[in-house]
Design a protein around this motif. Structure first.
Motif, PDB file in Angstrom:
ATOM      1  N   ALA A 173      12.795 -39.162  32.391  1.00  0.00           N
ATOM      2  CA  ALA A 173      11.345 -39.306  32.609  1.00  0.00           C
ATOM      3  C   ALA A 173      10.911 -40.754  32.397  1.00  0.00           C
ATOM      4  O   ALA A 173      10.086 -41.284  33.147  1.00  0.00           O
ATOM      5  N   GLY A 174      11.457 -41.386  31.394  1.00  0.00           N
ATOM      6  CA  GLY A 174      11.122 -42.785  31.151  1.00  0.00           C
ATOM      7  C   GLY A 174      11.664 -43.703  32.223  1.00  0.00           C
ATOM      8  O   GLY A 174      10.993 -44.658  32.636  1.00  0.00           O
ATOM      9  N   ARG A 197       0.484 -43.430  25.312  1.00  0.00           N
ATOM     10  CA  ARG A 197       1.672 -43.793  24.527  1.00  0.00           C
ATOM     11  C   ARG A 197       1.390 -44.954  23.585  1.00  0.00           C
ATOM     12  O   ARG A 197       2.015 -45.061  22.526  1.00  0.00           O
ATOM     13  N   GLY A 227       8.563 -46.761  38.774  1.00  0.00           N
ATOM     14  CA  GLY A 227       7.258 -46.759  39.412  1.00  0.00           C
ATOM     15  C   GLY A 227       6.656 -48.146  39.547  1.00  0.00           C
ATOM     16  O   GLY A 227       5.766 -48.356  40.392  1.00  0.00           O
ATOM     17  N   TYR A 228       7.109 -49.107  38.736  1.00  0.00           N
ATOM     18  CA  TYR A 228       6.553 -50.460  38.821  1.00  0.00           C
ATOM     19  C   TYR A 228       7.600 -51.547  39.018  1.00  0.00           C
ATOM     20  O   TYR A 228       7.264 -52.674  39.391  1.00  0.00           O
ATOM     21  N   ALA A 256      12.128 -42.903  35.326  1.00  0.00           N
ATOM     22  CA  ALA A 256      11.261 -42.708  36.500  1.00  0.00           C
ATOM     23  C   ALA A 256       9.977 -43.509  36.358  1.00  0.00           C
ATOM     24  O   ALA A 256       9.475 -44.077  37.343  1.00  0.00           O
ATOM     25  N   ASP A 257       9.445 -43.577  35.149  1.00  0.00           N
ATOM     26  CA  ASP A 257       8.235 -44.358  34.910  1.00  0.00           C
ATOM     27  C   ASP A 257       8.487 -45.838  35.187  1.00  0.00           C
ATOM     28  O   ASP A 257       7.670 -46.521  35.832  1.00  0.00           O
ATOM     29  N   ILE A 258       9.633 -46.351  34.748  1.00  0.00           N
ATOM     30  CA  ILE A 258       9.985 -47.747  34.991  1.00  0.00           C
ATOM     31  C   ILE A 258      10.118 -48.025  36.488  1.00  0.00           C
ATOM     32  O   ILE A 258       9.643 -49.049  37.006  1.00  0.00           O
ATOM     33  N   ASN A 315       9.187 -42.656  25.802  1.00  0.00           N
ATOM     34  CA  ASN A 315       9.691 -41.771  26.845  1.00  0.00           C
ATOM     35  C   ASN A 315      11.056 -42.233  27.351  1.00  0.00           C
ATOM     36  O   ASN A 315      11.524 -41.784  28.401  1.00  0.00           O
TER      37      ASN A 315
END
Length: 278
Positions: free
Chosen positions: A129-130, A161, A136-137, A132-134, A230
């Motif tokens: 999940a973390g 967070r 994203g940018y 995937a967040d990274i 995350n």
């Protein structure tokens, strides 16, 4: 003052060497750079030789014409090249995120170059999940028009967070990660880093690398975890503590991935580690 050395494959990499005492090499996260460790210099240069490296393609270091070289193993080789350049036999590593993965690689491949490791919000298992967040940018310009705009808007963007973060800390965060242009903020790293990560991810799920962590069994090790991380789950942190009972540990409240290293809990872990090796 920023200094430079040349790697065996010809890239010019930037580093900073400040303070006196036990050598502590600071390695930044995936897209970040040495400026993240300004709080470490401020608090610990009086008792440690704080070395900070911009990995290839980040910050002031050269970008690699072959994005395949943006790998943990290559960046570990760059660390060894820096130590050879400085004439240092061993260092402790303070590794934030990817920097901690580099430290674990060195524990397996070049353990003779390590005194020990401080992990900042990273372990042998990376939460998907973390990651995937990274993604994203990673590789994209931010939407902020200036450092001041970023400092105003980051508290909402990074919630829930991160909370109770001073505005000056968000300003420093923005100035470390981006630079200002007439068109707004831009990234201080090679956007091809995204291609490297995507290609490596296409080879399969990230492996669990517990054997690399266990290679640190003879060394002093410390761990800082953001309470709301995350990337490093609480379960992974607890398993690290179980496998290494002498692990120095603290969890930083109101912080996600990653703590800024100016928090009292972060400073206490770094201080305890330095006491253990000096």
């Amino acid at each position: 003052m920023t200094e430079f050395f040349t790697t065996p494959d010809g890239l010019r990499l930037a580093y900073n060497d400040t303070g006196h005492g036990h050598p502590l090499l600071c390695l930044a996260g995936l897209s970040r750079n040495m400026d993240d460790f300004a709080p470490v210099v401020a608090h610990f240069a009086s008792r440690a030789r704080v070395l900070r490296l911009d990995s290839r393609g980040r910050g002031r270091s050269d970008r690699d014409p072959d994005f395949h070289n943006y790998s943990v193993l290559q960046e570990a080789r760059d660390v060894v090249a820096l130590l050879d350049h400085l004439g240092l036999e061993k260092v402790s590593i303070l590794g934030t995120s990817r920097g901690g993965l580099i430290a674990m690689s060195l524990a397996m491949v070049n353990p003779e170059r390590l005194h020990g490791v401080i992990f900042n919000d990273i372990g042998p298992v990376v939460d998907p999940a973390g990651l995937a967040d990274i993604m994203g940018y990673l590789g994209y310009k931010p939407s902020y028009s200036s450092f001041e705009d970023a400092a105003d808007r980051l508290p909402e963007a990074m919630a829930p967070r991160f909370s109770n973060v001073p505005r000056a800390t968000w300003q420093a965060f923005a100035e470390a990660l981006w630079f200002e242009t007439p068109q707004g903020l831009d990234i201080r790293y090679d956007p091809a880093l995204r291609r490297a990560v995507l290609e490596q991810a296409a080879e399969g799920a990230l492996p669990e690398i517990w054997p690399l962590f266990e290679a640190l069994a003879p060394f002093p090790v410390a761990l800082i975890r953001g309470e709301n991380s995350n990337i490093l789950t609480r379960e992974t942190a607890e398993e690290m503590r179980r496998r290494k009972p002498d692990l120095i540990f603290a969890e930083v409240p109101d912080r996600g991935h990653v703590p800024f290293l100016d928090e009292p809990e972060s400073r206490a872990v770094i201080s305890a580690y330095l006491e253990s090796v000096t």
